[in-house]
Structure formats: structure tokens, C-alpha cells
Scaffold this motif. Structure first.
Motif, PDB file in Angstrom:
ATOM      1  N   MET A  14       0.823  -1.217   0.000  1.00  0.00           N
ATOM      2  CA  MET A  14       0.000   0.000   0.000  1.00  0.00           C
ATOM      3  C   MET A  14       0.852   1.261   0.000  1.00  0.00           C
ATOM      4  O   MET A  14       0.514   2.247  -0.653  1.00  0.00           O
ATOM      5  CB  MET A  14      -0.948  -0.004   1.205  1.00  0.00           C
ATOM      6  CG  MET A  14      -2.034  -1.052   1.120  1.00  0.00           C
ATOM      7  SD  MET A  14      -3.101  -0.852  -0.318  1.00  0.00           S
ATOM      8  CE  MET A  14      -3.909   0.681   0.079  1.00  0.00           C
ATOM      9  N   CYS A  15       1.956   1.248   0.728  1.00  0.00           N
ATOM     10  CA  CYS A  15       2.870   2.392   0.755  1.00  0.00           C
ATOM     11  C   CYS A  15       3.449   2.623  -0.640  1.00  0.00           C
ATOM     12  O   CYS A  15       3.488   3.752  -1.119  1.00  0.00           O
ATOM     13  CB  CYS A  15       3.979   2.158   1.774  1.00  0.00           C
ATOM     14  SG  CYS A  15       5.143   3.524   1.929  1.00  0.00           S
ATOM     15  N   ASN A  16       3.868   1.544  -1.288  1.00  0.00           N
ATOM     16  CA  ASN A  16       4.424   1.640  -2.639  1.00  0.00           C
ATOM     17  C   ASN A  16       3.370   2.155  -3.623  1.00  0.00           C
ATOM     18  O   ASN A  16       3.655   3.039  -4.444  1.00  0.00           O
ATOM     19  CB  ASN A  16       4.958   0.270  -3.074  1.00  0.00           C
ATOM     20  CG  ASN A  16       5.643   0.329  -4.412  1.00  0.00           C
ATOM     21  OD1 ASN A  16       6.373   1.261  -4.708  1.00  0.00           O
ATOM     22  ND2 ASN A  16       5.400  -0.673  -5.230  1.00  0.00           N
ATOM     23  N   SER A  17       2.163   1.621  -3.550  1.00  0.00           N
ATOM     24  CA  SER A  17       1.085   2.068  -4.438  1.00  0.00           C
ATOM     25  C   SER A  17       0.736   3.532  -4.177  1.00  0.00           C
ATOM     26  O   SER A  17       0.492   4.294  -5.110  1.00  0.00           O
ATOM     27  CB  SER A  17      -0.159   1.195  -4.253  1.00  0.00           C
ATOM     28  OG  SER A  17       0.114  -0.126  -4.602  1.00  0.00           O
ATOM     29  N   GLY A  18       0.702   3.908  -2.909  1.00  0.00           N
ATOM     30  CA  GLY A  18       0.438   5.304  -2.554  1.00  0.00           C
ATOM     31  C   GLY A  18       1.505   6.236  -3.099  1.00  0.00           C
ATOM     32  O   GLY A  18       1.207   7.325  -3.588  1.00  0.00           O
ATOM     33  N   TRP A  19       2.763   5.795  -3.025  1.00  0.00           N
ATOM     34  CA  TRP A  19       3.860   6.607  -3.548  1.00  0.00           C
ATOM     35  C   TRP A  19       3.713   6.805  -5.057  1.00  0.00           C
ATOM     36  O   TRP A  19       3.930   7.902  -5.570  1.00  0.00           O
ATOM     37  CB  TRP A  19       5.203   5.978  -3.205  1.00  0.00           C
ATOM     38  CG  TRP A  19       6.356   6.791  -3.686  1.00  0.00           C
ATOM     39  CD1 TRP A  19       7.256   6.459  -4.640  1.00  0.00           C
ATOM     40  CD2 TRP A  19       6.733   8.098  -3.234  1.00  0.00           C
ATOM     41  NE1 TRP A  19       8.167   7.463  -4.822  1.00  0.00           N
ATOM     42  CE2 TRP A  19       7.870   8.492  -3.961  1.00  0.00           C
ATOM     43  CE3 TRP A  19       6.212   8.976  -2.282  1.00  0.00           C
ATOM     44  CZ2 TRP A  19       8.491   9.721  -3.780  1.00  0.00           C
ATOM     45  CZ3 TRP A  19       6.845  10.199  -2.098  1.00  0.00           C
ATOM     46  CH2 TRP A  19       7.957  10.560  -2.837  1.00  0.00           C
ATOM     47  N   LYS A  20       3.324   5.751  -5.754  1.00  0.00           N
ATOM     48  CA  LYS A  20       3.102   5.858  -7.201  1.00  0.00           C
ATOM     49  C   LYS A  20       1.973   6.845  -7.512  1.00  0.00           C
ATOM     50  O   LYS A  20       2.057   7.611  -8.467  1.00  0.00           O
ATOM     51  CB  LYS A  20       2.791   4.488  -7.804  1.00  0.00           C
ATOM     52  CG  LYS A  20       3.990   3.570  -7.848  1.00  0.00           C
ATOM     53  CD  LYS A  20       3.615   2.191  -8.371  1.00  0.00           C
ATOM     54  CE  LYS A  20       4.819   1.257  -8.348  1.00  0.00           C
ATOM     55  NZ  LYS A  20       4.461  -0.122  -8.740  1.00  0.00           N
ATOM     56  N   MET A  21       0.920   6.831  -6.679  1.00  0.00           N
ATOM     57  CA  MET A  21      -0.181   7.774  -6.871  1.00  0.00           C
ATOM     58  C   MET A  21       0.269   9.210  -6.617  1.00  0.00           C
ATOM     59  O   MET A  21      -0.122  10.128  -7.341  1.00  0.00           O
ATOM     60  CB  MET A  21      -1.350   7.413  -5.956  1.00  0.00           C
ATOM     61  CG  MET A  21      -2.079   6.164  -6.404  1.00  0.00           C
ATOM     62  SD  MET A  21      -3.344   5.579  -5.246  1.00  0.00           S
ATOM     63  CE  MET A  21      -4.329   7.010  -4.958  1.00  0.00           C
ATOM     64  N   VAL A  22       1.090   9.408  -5.588  1.00  0.00           N
ATOM     65  CA  VAL A  22       1.608  10.748  -5.298  1.00  0.00           C
ATOM     66  C   VAL A  22       2.437  11.253  -6.481  1.00  0.00           C
ATOM     67  O   VAL A  22       2.281  12.393  -6.926  1.00  0.00           O
ATOM     68  CB  VAL A  22       2.447  10.755  -4.001  1.00  0.00           C
ATOM     69  CG1 VAL A  22       3.229  12.049  -3.853  1.00  0.00           C
ATOM     70  CG2 VAL A  22       1.558  10.520  -2.790  1.00  0.00           C
TER      71      VAL A  22
END
Length: 170
Positions: A102-110
Motif C-alpha cells: 500500500m505504501c508503494n502504491s500510494g507513492w506511485k499515486m503521489v
């Protein structure tokens, strides 16, 4: 490492308090604005919503750390000590893997939001800021839960040695 975790946890608690205050003040200002001043400002509602998102994600880690998250332990508590420890370690590994994902996916969204330059309609802030709540919340969960996993493994070894000594005495 313990001191670093303590500092992180203290910062997390203060961030939750600050987000709560922002949420309450923004909601109150929105109600006053809507009912008394009648000035159309949508930023208050948006600020309250984003503060709530940050507060929930930070609070999730707090709940995981102190064990107040919902869990069903009836079956696990009936297992022998070694099996209980192993189930706890497996559970911790699943939490860490999910949080890291989730952290990795969130970073990609940011990064995506930063690249396209989208802003929020009410406050006009870059949408990367609200999406960063995912990175911050799940990043903290990953770090702190990993530290807890290390502690669980250490405790497992200590409990195993204690059980072996107890068996040897009998």
C-alpha cells in the motif's frame, strides 16, 4: 532503535491530535459559514476530510501497535505456545507485506498526481498532499510493525529456551 521508534510514535500521536483539531475547527467553521455567514467556501469541508484521512491512517498504526484493532484470537489462544508465536509472526509478516504494498502504491499515486499537476477543487492544493496520507500511514505501519516483528522473533527464541529449560527440569 527503541529511541527512534519512541520518537516516531510521539510524533505520530501529536500528528493525530493536530489533525483532529484541524478537522474539528474546519467542520465548525463550515457550519458557521453555512448557517450564519452564508459565504460559499468549500475549502473547510475539504480540509476536514483530508485531516480525517490522515488521522484515520495514523490511528490505524496506533491501533495495530497497541493491539486495539479487531482480531479473533479464540482459536489462536487454544494453540500451544510455539504455534501461537508462529501464528503471530505469520500475521505480522502479512501485515508488513500488505502495508509495504500500500505504501508503494500510494507513492506511485503521489508521483502521478505530482506529474499531472491536479489540484483539489476547494483548497487548491496539489492532490499529491492528500494521497501522501497513504504513504505516511502505511509507511509508518510497515516500519513499526517490522520493529515489532523483530521483537516477536526475539521473544519467540527466549520463550523457546525457557520452555526447553522447564522441560529439562522435569
Amino acid at each position: 532503535m527503541k529511541k527512534t521508534l519512541r520518537v516516531l510514535q510521539l510524533a505520530e500521536k501529536w500528528a493525530i491530535v493536530i489533525m483532529f483539531v484541524i478537522m474539528v475547527v474546519a467542520s465548525f467553521a463550515q457550519v458557521l459559514n453555512r448557517n450564519i455567514f452564508k459565504i460559499p467556501v468549500s475549502g473547510f469541508e475539504e480540509a476536514a476530510r483530508y485531516a480525517m484521512v490522515y488521522m484515520v491512517l495514523l490511528g490505524t498504526e496506533l491501533g495495530l501497535r497497541d493491539g486495539t484493532q479487531i482480531s479473533i484470537k479464540g482459536l489462536v489462544n487454544k494453540l500451544p505456545l510455539t504455534a501461537r508465536h508462529l501464528v503471530g509472526i505469520l500475521t505480522q509478516c502479512i501485515i508488513i507485506a500488505f502495508s509495504a504494498l500500500m505504501c508503494n502504491s500510494g507513492w506511485k499515486m503521489v508521483l502521478k498526481q505530482t506529474r499531472i499537476g491536479q489540484t483539489s477543487p476547494g483548497l487548491g492544493i496539489p492532490m499529491g498532499i492528500p494521497y501522501f496520507a497513504l504513504v505516511l500511514g502505511f509507511g509508518l505501519i510497515t516500519i513499526i510493525q517490522f520493529a515489532m516483528l523483530i521483537q516477536m522473533v526475539r521473544n519467540f527464541k527466549v520463550d523457546e529456551l525457557a520452555a526447553e529449560e522447564k522441560e529439562g527440569e522435569q
